[in-house]
Design a protein around this motif. Structure first.
Motif, mmCIF file in Angstrom:
data_model
loop_
_atom_site.group_PDB
_atom_site.id
_atom_site.type_symbol
_atom_site.label_atom_id
_atom_site.label_comp_id
_atom_site.label_asym_id
_atom_site.label_seq_id
_atom_site.Cartn_x
_atom_site.Cartn_y
_atom_site.Cartn_z
ATOM 1 N N ALA A 209 -19.656 15.114 23.790
ATOM 2 C CA ALA A 209 -19.048 15.073 22.471
ATOM 3 C C ALA A 209 -17.647 15.666 22.487
ATOM 4 C CB ALA A 209 -19.921 15.836 21.480
ATOM 5 N N ASP A 210 -16.768 15.107 21.656
ATOM 6 C CA ASP A 210 -15.403 15.610 21.531
ATOM 7 C C ASP A 210 -15.376 16.675 20.439
ATOM 8 O OD1 ASP A 210 -12.756 16.114 21.174
ATOM 9 O OD2 ASP A 210 -12.294 14.169 20.272
ATOM 10 N N TYR A 211 -15.136 17.939 20.830
ATOM 11 C CA TYR A 211 -15.169 19.019 19.847
ATOM 12 C C TYR A 211 -13.788 19.382 19.310
ATOM 13 C CZ TYR A 211 -20.100 19.818 20.154
ATOM 14 O OH TYR A 211 -21.451 19.650 20.046
ATOM 15 N N ALA B 207 -11.965 17.579 17.202
ATOM 16 C CA ALA B 207 -11.895 17.227 15.783
ATOM 17 C C ALA B 207 -12.550 18.272 14.894
ATOM 18 C CB ALA B 207 -12.507 15.850 15.559
ATOM 19 N N SER C 234 -24.632 21.460 16.312
ATOM 20 C CA SER C 234 -24.072 20.156 16.611
ATOM 21 C C SER C 234 -24.328 19.767 18.061
ATOM 22 C CB SER C 234 -22.568 20.174 16.319
ATOM 23 O OG SER C 234 -22.022 18.878 16.369
ATOM 24 N N GLU D 237 -22.071 16.145 11.884
ATOM 25 C CA GLU D 237 -20.832 16.082 12.656
ATOM 26 C C GLU D 237 -21.051 15.388 13.988
ATOM 27 O OE1 GLU D 237 -17.153 16.104 13.790
ATOM 28 O OE2 GLU D 237 -17.595 17.077 11.875
ATOM 29 N N ARG D 238 -22.121 15.752 14.685
ATOM 30 C CA ARG D 238 -22.407 15.138 15.984
ATOM 31 C C ARG D 238 -22.684 13.647 15.838
ATOM 32 N NH1 ARG D 238 -24.425 17.097 20.926
ATOM 33 N NH2 ARG D 238 -24.358 15.387 22.429
ATOM 34 N N TYR E 189 -21.580 11.686 13.500
ATOM 35 C CA TYR E 189 -20.314 11.024 13.195
ATOM 36 C C TYR E 189 -19.472 10.848 14.440
ATOM 37 C CZ TYR E 189 -15.573 10.279 11.574
ATOM 38 O OH TYR E 189 -14.299 9.771 11.413
ATOM 39 N N GLN E 190 -19.349 11.881 15.241
ATOM 40 C CA GLN E 190 -18.555 11.785 16.461
ATOM 41 C C GLN E 190 -19.054 10.644 17.348
ATOM 42 O OE1 GLN E 190 -17.959 15.397 18.716
ATOM 43 N NE2 GLN E 190 -18.051 16.634 16.871
ATOM 44 N N ASP E 191 -20.366 10.605 17.542
ATOM 45 C CA ASP E 191 -20.929 9.551 18.389
ATOM 46 C C ASP E 191 -20.689 8.175 17.791
ATOM 47 O OD1 ASP E 191 -21.798 11.441 20.176
ATOM 48 O OD2 ASP E 191 -23.902 11.404 19.537
ATOM 49 N N ARG F 92 -18.233 10.755 7.294
ATOM 50 C CA ARG F 92 -17.165 11.745 7.351
ATOM 51 C C ARG F 92 -17.089 12.561 6.068
ATOM 52 N NH1 ARG F 92 -15.411 14.225 10.998
ATOM 53 N NH2 ARG F 92 -16.338 15.746 9.622
#
Length: 591
Positions: free
Chosen positions: A2-4, A6, A118, A309-310, A312-314, A350
């Motif tokens: 995951a990109d943290y 954001a 997350s 949040e997780r 959404y990121q995915d 979001r």
């Protein structure tokens, strides 16, 4: 992985610009805390979650934690990850320096907890319960018990649990069968508890069970309940661990989600009785336990924000990569993020997540001020405010996370239904949040009865005034305020209706409570988006860098006002008209 990056930026914006966490830095107990320090904690928590907890999330889901010969074995990598968590001091962030804590605000603990949830919700449950146990000791235990247990819990070397439920007693604790018998300077506990999260495991050298039980001569009902600490290993006078206590894991449950988090059946006193020590006074057990439960309810709401949040990121990463169909405007082959309906789902995820996060941190800031406020007036105001926001935080966020994680699957299409993508796990992990720590129906009843009716709506009116204060700052945000003003007015009408009708029937409160909580949740969410829009607009006008970020905050606010806030009106209509059909219902209606 995951990109943290954001969520780090999003969290810093909420803390610094929307909620103004700097007001906590002026409190005497937080004199050493600064904006730079908190920003650094946020960044490091994001890195730790991404590098240590996130990679073993899928491993835990597949392997599960399993009971073997009286022990529980955790999935590969969990022991090592937890030890890194302890070594890096994450458990001690917001704890009392007298016992080894770092003395930061509880809100900072909540920020870190969002990252843990997350990245790996099953793992995050262990420190969450330990933090709740620390709260119980700090608020109610004797100095002797504090000295024995708090330093080890604060360091994370020992973990904590909460033992309430029995097979015949879930939410209703008035008929517990577990008993405590006085014996010299301690008590002997005998009975069985179920659904004990992280009740047994191999990640820490000792497990400190917080157990609710009546004394064997106590009066019936909740007024007869007392609270006890029952360690897995007894503690010697020199602080070293002694013999194994008479407490054992019987089994672990097979569940829908959070598979790496062992949900245990625990047996106390199969022999002479598990040795326990009373926390607080006899008969005050439930009041003491509520210290832990209210902590847990905030953090369960935060589980909703973290998992959202997780998800959404995915979903957004997949939507940017997945080529399917054609761009509606150019006709060229396109990734699915160009499709309007996918954009709708992503923006819904979001904007819901933004509102949930802000609600969680707002409630935690009130907890900080009610505990550490410089004057009695401020402490009293925020005690009422915290009480009002707690059931909304727990219930509204956990209702929404089930929708957000479901949308995450939908964005992935058929691949979302395939376990290898990992997004189905988010959906499965999220489902329990609306159930445990008091079902959302219980939260709704608490909100309407204890937080609205009991004080005649005074706490609610104070929150409405805060919303009015925000509206006074919305110059230049045309088109954002009209829907909010209307929704807020309707919410006030709903509260007046509840106050006027609540005495008409004993069934009234229960028949309207859920719909009222959801109405209030959506209005609060709109308020937080409006505050975010005010802050973002100020940054844009000042020429701040990262203009795209602040523009996205305005877009999210407009989306929420037009796509999600209308739900508040529907829930309000269900309150104002729904009791007429709900109150007369009896069991024959379900034939």
């Amino acid at each position: 992985m995951a990109d943290y990056s954001a969520p780090v930026t999003d969290i810093q914006f909420v803390l610094n610009d929307v909620l103004r966490i700097d007001q906590l830095y002026d409190l005497p107990d937080f004199g050493e805390v600064s904006a730079d320090l908190v920003d650094a904690v946020v960044e490091e928590a994001g890195k730790f979650a991404a590098q240590v907890f996130a990679p073993i999330n899928r491993v835990g889901d597949v392997q599960h934690s399993t009971a073997r010969d009286g022990d529980v074995v955790t999935p590969n990598g969990f022991r090592e990850a937890y030890q890194l968590f302890v070594d890096n001091g994450w458990m001690s962030l917001a704890q009392d320096p007298e016992y080894g804590g770092q003395g930061m605000p509880f809100t900072v603990h909540m920020v870190a907890s969002e990252f843990w949830n997350s990245a790996n919700t099953a793992m995050a449950l262990c420190p969450m319960l330990t933090a709740g146990a620390i709260d119980v000791f700090a608020a109610h235990a004797s100095d002797e018990l504090k000295q024995i247990y708090m330093p080890k819990l604060i360091s994370g070397e020992w973990t904590g649990t909460m033992n309430l439920t029995e097979s015949h007693a879930g939410s209703d604790l008035s008929n517990l069968k577990t008993k405590a018998t006085a014996h010299d300077d301690h008590y002997r506990i005998k009975g069985q508890k179920i659904y004990i999260t992280w009740g047994e495991h191999d990640m820490a050298e000792n497990i400190v069970h917080i157990v609710l039980a009546p004394l064997d001569d106590a009066p019936a009902g909740v007024k007869g309940l007392s609270l006890f600490v029952v360690p897995k290993f007894l503690v010697n006078d020199d602080g070293s661990l002694g013999q194994r206590n008479d407490v054992q894991v019987v089994s672990t449950e097979e569940k829908l989600g959070i598979n790496a988090s062992p949900t245990c059946v625990m047996s106390f006193g199969e022999g002479d009785g598990a040795i326990g020590y009373m926390i607080g006074e006899p008969g005050q057990g439930l009041a003491c336990m509520f210290t832990l439960m209210n902590h847990a309810r905030l953090e369960v709401g935060l589980e909703g924000a973290g998992l959202s949040e997780r998800a959404y990121q995915d979903a957004v990463a997949y939507a940017r990569d997945r080529v399917q169909g054609r761009d509606p405007e150019t006709g060229d082959s396109a990734t699915i993020i160009h499709h309007p309906d996918v954009q709708r789902m992503l923006m819904q995820m979001r904007s819901m997540t933004d509102a949930m996060r802000t609600l969680c941190f707002d409630a935690s800031m009130s907890h900080d001020i009610r505990t550490h406020g410089a004057d009695a007036t401020s402490r009293a105001y925020h005690a009422t405010r915290f009480a009002l926001l707690t059931p909304i935080t727990k219930a509204w966020c956990t209702e929404l996370v089930n929708e957000v994680t479901s949308l995450g699957i939908q964005v992935h299409g058929g691949m979302g239904y395939i376990e290898e993508t990992g997004v189905a796990q988010h959906y499965r992990d999220a489902r329990i949040t609306a159930i445990y720590e008091g079902t959302n129906g219980i939260q709704a009843n608490d909100l309407i009865n204890r937080k609205i009716i009991r004080d005649g709506g005074a706490g609610f009116s104070a929150l409405m005034q805060e919303m009015e204060d925000t509206l006074a700052q919305t110059q230049g945000l045309d088109g954002l305020t009209d829907a909010f003003i209307q929704a807020k007015a309707y919410l006030r009408e709903t509260v007046e209706y509840i106050l006027n009708k609540q005495a008409d029937s004993k069934l009234f409160e229960g028949s309207v409570a859920y719909n009222f909580l959801m109405q209030m949740g959506y209005v609060c969410g709109a308020w937080y988006h409006l505050r975010a829009a005010v802050a973002a607009n100020q940054q844009l006008l000042s020429g701040a860098s990262n203009q795209g970020f602040y523009q996205r905050k305005l877009i999210a606010a407009r989306f929420y006002m037009t796509h999600l806030l209308p739900r508040a009106g529907a829930y309000g209509a269900a309150v104002n008209g729904g009791s007429a059909i709900s109150c007369p219902l009896d069991t024959s209606a379900f034939g």
